[in-house]
Design an enzyme around this catalytic site. Structure first.
Site, PDB file in Angstrom:
ATOM      1  N   MET A   1      -1.452   0.659  -8.187  1.00  0.00           N
ATOM      2  CA  MET A   1      -1.721  -0.373  -7.177  1.00  0.00           C
ATOM      3  C   MET A   1      -1.129  -1.702  -7.584  1.00  0.00           C
ATOM      4  O   MET A   1      -1.764  -2.475  -8.293  1.00  0.00           O
ATOM      5  CB  MET A   1      -3.230  -0.579  -7.083  1.00  0.00           C
ATOM      6  CG  MET A   1      -3.925   0.496  -6.312  1.00  0.00           C
ATOM      7  SD  MET A   1      -5.104  -0.281  -5.287  1.00  0.00           S
ATOM      8  CE  MET A   1      -5.382   0.944  -4.062  1.00  0.00           C
ATOM      9  N   CYS A   2       0.009  -1.927  -7.186  1.00  0.00           N
ATOM     10  CA  CYS A   2       0.701  -3.163  -7.555  1.00  0.00           C
ATOM     11  C   CYS A   2       0.652  -3.404  -9.064  1.00  0.00           C
ATOM     12  O   CYS A   2      -0.259  -2.940  -9.741  1.00  0.00           O
ATOM     13  CB  CYS A   2       0.133  -4.404  -6.862  1.00  0.00           C
ATOM     14  SG  CYS A   2       0.275  -4.384  -5.084  1.00  0.00           S
TER      15      CYS A   2
END
Ligand code: GLN
Length: 249
Positions: A1-2
């Site tokens: 996630m990012c």
């Protein structure tokens, strides 16, 4: 996630932060190590914010395409020097659009901001919090995403003169209260101080000579990287990092 990173210290080329390390942010876009189930690669955009060495407000370069597909950026990064940088590669949460303006860093005036994570129950869970913002702020959100709303909530506090560490902690607390199980790793800088929350995702900190690095994943095998435990707030300057507990609501 990012995956995101922040650096404050002696001026370096953007290349030394984005491309040169063996596990650089660019590499983390296609081979991240610690996504915790939130996607597999970070191909939905990227952004770099940096403070010009001679002062002034930060410059941002954001795209809704994979960082590896930007053929101009390596040369640009090699030629650009800064003593304060915030950069991110994005894996869009399911249901959120892929746009240049949905990529971090978000910013205003001296501030740069990034969010690694997701607001659980988006958008209903946070509709009440959003409704307390000025209508103008909602009409001018960078993108219809959780991260852009988090930036608007935090920015509202900064505009009111709240201290940055308190503003980050309160934003995390108020969102976690209405959207439990959200992942809320925030990163905020004014070019001198970096404030980071560790709430649902990894973050590591490393002192470097005259500076400090914060990153979702260590970008090399240097033994100086310290993993920050869950539920902490980091306030870092070139002189050092202070780690405290995030308040709960
Ligand atoms: N939820 C945010 C977005 O979609 C951030 C995603 C992430 O951390 N991968 O932009």
């Amino acid at each position: 996630m990012c995956r995101h990173l922040a650096y404050v210290g002696p001026p370096v080329s953007l290349r030394t932060l984005l491309y040169d390390p063996p596990h650089s942010l660019a590499r983390q876009s296609w081979a991240p190590r610690d996504m915790r189930g939130g996607g597999t690669i970070n191909a939905d955009g990227f952004g770099i914010g940096w403070y010009p060495p001679d002062g002034g407000e930060p410059v941002r370069y954001r795209r809704g395409t994979p960082i590896w597909s930007d053929v101009t950026l390596p040369a640009l990064a090699a030629a650009t020097t800064s003593g304060a940088v915030l950069a991110a590669v994005r894996s869009a949460t399911v249901g959120m659009p892929v746009l240049d303006t949905a990529a971090a860093p978000f910013g205003e005036g001296p501030w740069l901001f990034s969010h690694n994570g997701a607001v659980r129950g988006w958008p209903d869970a946070v509709a009440g919090l959003a409704g307390r913002l000025p209508v103008r702020d909602l009409l001018t959100l960078d993108a219809p995403t959780d991260s852009a709303l988090l930036w608007a909530l935090l920015r509202h506090r900064l505009r009111a003169g709240e201290d940055p560490a308190g503003a980050v902690a309160e934003t995390v607390a108020e969102v976690a209260a209405v959207a439990p199980a959200s992942r809320l790793n925030l990163l905020l800088t004014d070019g001198r101080t970096v404030v980071a929350s560790v709430a649902g995702h990894a973050l590591s900190v490393r002192q470097v000579p005259g500076g400090v690095l914060l990153a979702s994943e260590p970008h090399d095998d240097d033994p100086g990287w310290r993993a920050v435990p869950e539920g902490r707030l980091v306030v870092a300057t070139a002189a050092g990092a202070r780690i405290t507990a995030l308040p709960r609501r």
